[in-house]
Design a protein around this motif. Structure first.
Motif, PDB file in Angstrom:
ATOM      1  N   SER A  75       6.954  13.890   3.934  1.00 26.29           N
ATOM      2  CA  SER A  75       6.546  15.128   3.242  1.00 26.29           C
ATOM      3  C   SER A  75       5.328  14.917   2.349  1.00 26.29           C
ATOM      4  O   SER A  75       4.557  15.848   2.123  1.00 26.29           O
ATOM      5  CB  SER A  75       7.714  15.714   2.446  1.00 26.29           C
ATOM      6  OG  SER A  75       8.104  14.857   1.416  1.00 26.29           O
ATOM      7  N   SER A  76       5.120  13.692   1.866  1.00 25.56           N
ATOM      8  CA  SER A  76       3.952  13.421   1.026  1.00 25.56           C
ATOM      9  C   SER A  76       2.683  13.173   1.845  1.00 25.56           C
ATOM     10  O   SER A  76       1.594  13.090   1.290  1.00 25.56           O
ATOM     11  CB  SER A  76       4.213  12.197   0.138  1.00 25.56           C
ATOM     12  OG  SER A  76       4.165  11.003   0.908  1.00 25.56           O
ATOM     13  N   GLY A  77       2.830  13.023   3.160  1.00 25.14           N
ATOM     14  CA  GLY A  77       1.678  12.766   4.020  1.00 25.14           C
ATOM     15  C   GLY A  77       1.414  11.290   4.281  1.00 25.14           C
ATOM     16  O   GLY A  77       0.477  10.933   4.999  1.00 25.14           O
ATOM     17  N   PHE A  78       2.233  10.400   3.707  1.00 22.93           N
ATOM     18  CA  PHE A  78       1.994   8.968   3.889  1.00 22.93           C
ATOM     19  C   PHE A  78       2.222   8.527   5.338  1.00 22.93           C
ATOM     20  O   PHE A  78       1.469   7.693   5.861  1.00 22.93           O
ATOM     21  CB  PHE A  78       2.859   8.147   2.931  1.00 22.93           C
ATOM     22  CG  PHE A  78       2.607   6.663   3.033  1.00 22.93           C
ATOM     23  CD1 PHE A  78       1.369   6.130   2.709  1.00 22.93           C
ATOM     24  CD2 PHE A  78       3.607   5.804   3.462  1.00 22.93           C
ATOM     25  CE1 PHE A  78       1.121   4.771   2.819  1.00 22.93           C
ATOM     26  CE2 PHE A  78       3.373   4.445   3.568  1.00 22.93           C
ATOM     27  CZ  PHE A  78       2.132   3.924   3.243  1.00 22.93           C
ATOM     28  N   ILE A  79       3.215   9.090   6.018  1.00 20.97           N
ATOM     29  CA  ILE A  79       3.462   8.723   7.426  1.00 20.97           C
ATOM     30  C   ILE A  79       2.258   9.133   8.275  1.00 20.97           C
ATOM     31  O   ILE A  79       1.800   8.359   9.126  1.00 20.97           O
ATOM     32  CB  ILE A  79       4.763   9.364   7.968  1.00 20.97           C
ATOM     33  CG1 ILE A  79       5.972   8.886   7.153  1.00 20.97           C
ATOM     34  CG2 ILE A  79       4.941   9.071   9.455  1.00 20.97           C
ATOM     35  CD1 ILE A  79       6.292   7.417   7.242  1.00 20.97           C
ATOM     36  N   SER A  80       1.701  10.316   8.025  1.00 21.23           N
ATOM     37  CA  SER A  80       0.488  10.745   8.742  1.00 21.23           C
ATOM     38  C   SER A  80      -0.676   9.808   8.445  1.00 21.23           C
ATOM     39  O   SER A  80      -1.456   9.470   9.343  1.00 21.23           O
ATOM     40  CB  SER A  80       0.101  12.169   8.356  1.00 21.23           C
ATOM     41  OG  SER A  80       1.058  13.076   8.810  1.00 21.23           O
ATOM     42  N   SER A  81      -0.786   9.381   7.204  1.00 19.55           N
ATOM     43  CA  SER A  81      -1.830   8.435   6.826  1.00 19.55           C
ATOM     44  C   SER A  81      -1.664   7.116   7.572  1.00 19.55           C
ATOM     45  O   SER A  81      -2.646   6.523   8.040  1.00 19.55           O
ATOM     46  CB  SER A  81      -1.800   8.198   5.312  1.00 19.55           C
ATOM     47  OG  SER A  81      -2.706   7.206   4.933  1.00 19.55           O
TER      48      SER A  81
ATOM     49  N   PHE B 113      11.920   7.705   4.215  1.00 23.28           N
ATOM     50  CA  PHE B 113      11.094   8.177   5.329  1.00 23.28           C
ATOM     51  C   PHE B 113      10.746   9.652   5.147  1.00 23.28           C
ATOM     52  O   PHE B 113       9.601  10.055   5.316  1.00 23.28           O
ATOM     53  CB  PHE B 113      11.807   7.945   6.670  1.00 23.28           C
ATOM     54  CG  PHE B 113      10.925   8.234   7.842  1.00 23.28           C
ATOM     55  CD1 PHE B 113      10.084   7.257   8.350  1.00 23.28           C
ATOM     56  CD2 PHE B 113      10.922   9.487   8.436  1.00 23.28           C
ATOM     57  CE1 PHE B 113       9.254   7.518   9.424  1.00 23.28           C
ATOM     58  CE2 PHE B 113      10.096   9.766   9.510  1.00 23.28           C
ATOM     59  CZ  PHE B 113       9.250   8.777  10.006  1.00 23.28           C
ATOM     60  N   ASN B 114      11.739  10.469   4.772  1.00 24.24           N
ATOM     61  CA  ASN B 114      11.491  11.901   4.547  1.00 24.24           C
ATOM     62  C   ASN B 114      10.536  12.125   3.387  1.00 24.24           C
ATOM     63  O   ASN B 114       9.658  12.991   3.457  1.00 24.24           O
ATOM     64  CB  ASN B 114      12.810  12.647   4.316  1.00 24.24           C
ATOM     65  CG  ASN B 114      13.625  12.755   5.586  1.00 24.24           C
ATOM     66  OD1 ASN B 114      13.087  12.720   6.691  1.00 24.24           O
ATOM     67  ND2 ASN B 114      14.936  12.859   5.440  1.00 24.24           N
ATOM     68  N   GLN B 115      10.685  11.356   2.308  1.00 23.42           N
ATOM     69  CA  GLN B 115       9.772  11.454   1.160  1.00 23.42           C
ATOM     70  C   GLN B 115       8.343  11.129   1.587  1.00 23.42           C
ATOM     71  O   GLN B 115       7.406  11.847   1.255  1.00 23.42           O
ATOM     72  CB  GLN B 115      10.199  10.481   0.054  1.00 23.42           C
ATOM     73  CG  GLN B 115      11.397  10.913  -0.732  1.00 23.42           C
ATOM     74  CD  GLN B 115      11.012  11.876  -1.834  1.00 23.42           C
ATOM     75  OE1 GLN B 115      10.080  11.636  -2.578  1.00 23.42           O
ATOM     76  NE2 GLN B 115      11.724  12.979  -1.921  1.00 23.42           N
ATOM     77  N   TYR B 116       8.189  10.024   2.312  1.00 29.42           N
ATOM     78  CA  TYR B 116       6.864   9.604   2.751  1.00 29.42           C
ATOM     79  C   TYR B 116       6.289  10.560   3.803  1.00 29.42           C
ATOM     80  O   TYR B 116       5.080  10.751   3.867  1.00 29.42           O
ATOM     81  CB  TYR B 116       6.906   8.174   3.291  1.00 29.42           C
ATOM     82  CG  TYR B 116       6.949   7.097   2.213  1.00 29.42           C
ATOM     83  CD1 TYR B 116       6.710   7.375   0.870  1.00 29.42           C
ATOM     84  CD2 TYR B 116       7.220   5.783   2.552  1.00 29.42           C
ATOM     85  CE1 TYR B 116       6.744   6.386  -0.097  1.00 29.42           C
ATOM     86  CE2 TYR B 116       7.239   4.778   1.589  1.00 29.42           C
ATOM     87  CZ  TYR B 116       7.002   5.087   0.269  1.00 29.42           C
ATOM     88  OH  TYR B 116       7.017   4.099  -0.693  1.00 29.42           O
TER      89      TYR B 116
ATOM     90  N   GLY C 250       0.782  -1.228   0.000  1.00 29.34           N
ATOM     91  CA  GLY C 250       0.000   0.000   0.000  1.00 29.34           C
ATOM     92  C   GLY C 250       0.813   1.275   0.000  1.00 29.34           C
ATOM     93  O   GLY C 250       0.264   2.359  -0.150  1.00 29.34           O
ATOM     94  N   ALA C 251       2.126   1.155   0.158  1.00 29.20           N
ATOM     95  CA  ALA C 251       2.967   2.356   0.155  1.00 29.20           C
ATOM     96  C   ALA C 251       3.025   2.940  -1.254  1.00 29.20           C
ATOM     97  O   ALA C 251       3.059   2.202  -2.241  1.00 29.20           O
ATOM     98  CB  ALA C 251       4.376   2.014   0.634  1.00 29.20           C
ATOM     99  N   PRO C 252       3.020   4.265  -1.360  1.00 23.35           N
ATOM    100  CA  PRO C 252       3.124   4.879  -2.695  1.00 23.35           C
ATOM    101  C   PRO C 252       4.520   4.708  -3.268  1.00 23.35           C
ATOM    102  O   PRO C 252       5.470   4.421  -2.546  1.00 23.35           O
ATOM    103  CB  PRO C 252       2.824   6.357  -2.419  1.00 23.35           C
ATOM    104  CG  PRO C 252       3.139   6.562  -0.984  1.00 23.35           C
ATOM    105  CD  PRO C 252       2.918   5.262  -0.292  1.00 23.35           C
TER     106      PRO C 252
END
Length: 166
Positions: free
Chosen positions: A109-115, A104-107, A41-43
């Motif tokens: 900044s894209s909002g994926f970690i918050s998701s 980790f930084n990419q994810y 499910g990760a972008p």
């Protein structure tokens, strides 16, 4: 081809499905989820030399050397210690520390970690504090190289099973 154990999931490893998972002293047993639950499910990553790749977490790769590449079949452990294949990933590569930090930084900044955090909160769960990037994401692969399998018994032969996911 190697076999590696994966955390149980009822949502096709696109997001966490909740519930206790595994032995009480294991990461999923303690926290109620495993980071491998986002494997499919990760972008994809946008930018850098990992552009177009997907990052994920496979427990068995945690102790592998950076840049280790192999085809891996992920399995669930069932009753009587039966192993059922559920995902195949070809050309799965263990990331370096620097790549994991970049991902980790990419994810983030894209909002994926918050998701990810929001998905966990729906199950009353949360991410543990003081985790390193490699504790969240330790492998990269092309999305086209990963596929769900139709829950089939693992075959034996030259393949070695990883028992790192207790």
């Amino acid at each position: 081809m190697r076999y590696a154990r994966i955390c149980p999931n009822t949502l096709s490893w696109c997001q966490p499905s909740g519930g206790s998972k595994g032995k009480p002293n294991s990461f999923p047993g303690i926290h109620g989820f495993g980071f491998d639950e986002w494997l499919l499910g990760a972008p994809t990553i946008n930018g850098g030399h990992l552009n177009g790749f997907r990052a994920g977490f496979i427990q068995a790769y945690k102790k592998q050397m950076p840049n280790f590449i192999d085809d891996v079949t992920l399995y669930l452990l069932g009753p009587g210690l039966s192993r059922t294949s559920v995902i195949e990933v070809r050309q799965c590569r263990r990331m370096t520390d620097a790549e994991a930090a970049y991902v980790f930084n990419q994810y983030q900044s894209s909002g994926f970690i918050s998701s990810m955090q929001n998905q966990l909160s729906l199950h009353g769960l949360s991410m543990p504090q003081n985790q390193q990037p490699l504790d969240h994401f330790n492998v990269v692969f092309l999305p086209s190289s990963a596929s769900l399998l139709q829950h089939q018994p693992c075959t034996s032969g030259y393949t070695r099973y990883s028992t790192l996911y207790r």
